[in-house]
Design an enzyme around this catalytic site. Sequence first.
Site, short mmCIF file in Angstrom:
data_model
loop_
_atom_site.label_atom_id
_atom_site.label_comp_id
_atom_site.label_asym_id
_atom_site.label_seq_id
_atom_site.Cartn_x
_atom_site.Cartn_y
_atom_site.Cartn_z
N CYS A 1 46.89 -35.19 126.18
CA CYS A 1 47.13 -34.10 127.12
C CYS A 1 45.81 -33.52 127.59
O CYS A 1 44.74 -33.95 127.16
CB CYS A 1 48.00 -33.03 126.49
N CYS B 1 43.14 -32.40 125.08
CA CYS B 1 42.29 -33.47 124.53
C CYS B 1 41.06 -33.66 125.41
O CYS B 1 39.93 -33.75 124.93
CB CYS B 1 43.05 -34.78 124.45
N CYS C 1 13.53 -66.67 116.80
CA CYS C 1 14.20 -66.67 118.11
C CYS C 1 15.47 -65.83 118.06
O CYS C 1 15.73 -65.02 118.95
CB CYS C 1 14.56 -68.10 118.53
N ASP D 1 26.51 -35.90 165.94
CA ASP D 1 25.30 -36.43 166.55
C ASP D 1 25.73 -37.28 167.75
O ASP D 1 26.83 -37.84 167.75
CB ASP D 1 24.55 -37.27 165.53
#
Length: 806
Positions: free
Chosen positions: A17, A20, A88, A502
């Site tokens: 809910c 939470c 590696c 513009d």
Amino acid sequence: MNNQAMETSFQISGMTCAACAVRIERGLNKLDGVEKATVNLALEKSKVKYDPTKIKEEEIQQKINHLGYGVIVEKNEFLISGMTCAACAIRIEKGLNKLNGVSSASVNLALERAVVEYNPSTLSKAEVIKKVESLGYSAVLKEEDSSKASMDHRQKEIETQTRKLIFSAILSMPLLWAMFGHFEFTSSLYVPVVFMNPWVQLALATPVQFIIGKQFYIGAYKALKNKSANMDVLVALGTSAAYFYSLYLSFESIGHSGHMVELYYETSSILITLILLGKLFEVKAKGRSSEAIKKLMGLQAKTAVTERDGQEIEIPLEDVLAGDILHVKPGEKVPVDGMILEGLSAVDESMLTGESLPTDKKPGDEVIGATINKHGFLKMRATKVGRETTLSQIIKVVEEAQGSKAPIQRLADQISGIFVPIVVGIAVVTFLIWFIWVTPGNFAEALEKLIAVLVIACPCALGLATPTSIMAGSGRAAEYGILFKGGEHLETTYGIDTVILDKTGTITNGTPVLTDVFVHKSVDQAEFLAFVGTAEKQSEHPLAQAIVQGVKDKGISLKETDQFEAIPGFGIKAMIEEKELLIGTRKLMKQYNVNTIDAHANMVKMEKEGKTAMLVAINGEYTGIVAVADTIKETSIAAISRLKEMGLEVIMMTGDNKQTAQLIAGQVDVDRVIADVLPEGKADEVRKLQAQGKKVAMVGDGINDAPALATADIGMAMGTGTDVALEAADITLIRGDLNSIVDAIFMSKMTIRNVKQNLFWAFGYNTIGIPVAALGFLAPWLAGAAMAFSSVSVVLNALRLQKIKL
């Protein structure tokens, strides 16, 4: 904000809910190093801005887990090649663990495999592979079971909830049957005697209470442990009260004959069943609210054909790298953004521009991923891949908008945070009033009223009211090429009362075109244009290019130029087929003693219309006029009319002179013009309007519009504009059509109206429901049904936004 701040997101599980979401948000914001954290209940997602020098992503994840919720991570196995020793493996492991988003990575040298657990919201498989390759090794994703891979966490949740619901319903059905046998109007209903036995009822109710209802106890424990309360607390309290009181009465019945009609086992079981039903509907509905993202992702190609080691091979889309040479056959989707190297074709870009006609493409042209190659074969170079492609950026903007919070949500969040403790208090007071005054000493009656109050007052609807509408509204807008960059912009657009447009590239197309051709006396127009076009093709001036393109569009072939000379500020001079051409201003004609008195009337007329007119002379004699102008977009007039019908003030702002500006404004029916404005002055004009109390939207497409776009209450950038303008704007209008402005404002109004409807019903539901339950007019099982319906109704109302036609 700290310059080093990073942003990450987490997919969260376990929220039930709004309380939470508020609890996680507060918990994360208290962490040292976290600058801002937001949690979206509908998306089940958290977005966090943090300082990586103070806190690590893993610590944020641990905090979410500590608060009692889960972070959904992805785990994949990669096959590694090129490793020669343990060093590696250690190097790759360290490198992967340093990646932002990786929670754990382990590399096995013997098996040549790496198992990586990571946050899929932050990191992708391709980025893991890229990291391994950057360390000097090769990596490929180990094939996984396709059915498992395709099942996301929400689908898993739906299946789990469905199984629980079926199990709970089967066990609750006999209890419901027994309950109906108690009512006067159903007294004739046959009820098996065994169903009335308290121990049979106990056997049926216990698995529902503690196996099916286990999730509510766990959720309530975690919430209370963290000094908070949520829906789980209400459900656990209400059902436990009914169950344990019935258990007490069951033991009291030992030694008595008959059955106990006062038992409330059915109350707890049916409540849990109804809540599960409501949660199932809710999860399914929330899945539908992110439909826009799924549609956008569905546009992507799944694979690409690339050239590797001299061979054509088909690879998954995520394996495409920048610089790869790709082949696109007719009818196929362009895999990623790139540049055409070979081939001619028409590409359907309607998914991006809304333009139904395919666009012709040739070598050197750019193509966008997910568009469709209609006809010819194309060879292209990938320039933007993965999260850098245009479509991925659009998806990112939509996700951010859906994940952000609108200001209107703050009120709901604040109320949700204190809601549950208040409800528990009201429930206790209700119990005491009934037990002491209304029905003195009747514990069962008072308990029933307490349970009804606890159950009716679920804060789920309150928490879902805003985010589901924002998700649905912004997602639907994205399908029409309108990208809101956040929920706050979606809400602000609602209040706009002034729109500044513009001129160049917004109202007009932004590129000059050949508009008028006037030929003097008996000169052949085609021959005249052939000479003019041939002369101008040597010039790089935009007006010259417009003339050349206009001549070509008329199907006229150009000739060869013998000599060419540009005369800055005046025009050009050229020799073609032993004829001298002059094209330019009156001053140029005067300089070469060309008599242009016959051109005067036409020149003045064209210039009054805002066109750039150029005189043409061949061998020293005036021959005609060509005029070039930036044309108005086909949709501008209708769009501006729609804006005015909405009651908005429309203003045109331009750096052009007042005469030219007034001409364009007159053609599109704009009443107010602000002309002769320097780029740096546009933002000042916006501030002047804001100082008058106006809510201003600025619409532009160029670099010079960026300051004004950032200053306005809402900045809208035409998708055809520059990256700077798009970055500064709050809304991107991908299609470059002024009608998108109207649609954006309309979509904002519809979304906020929808949010207000949801909040009204969520608040109204609790305002009416709690007193009704306290007064004893709601049986607990009916309260549970009403609570489940409230959450589902809010989500379904929000989903209506996905049906809006623009």
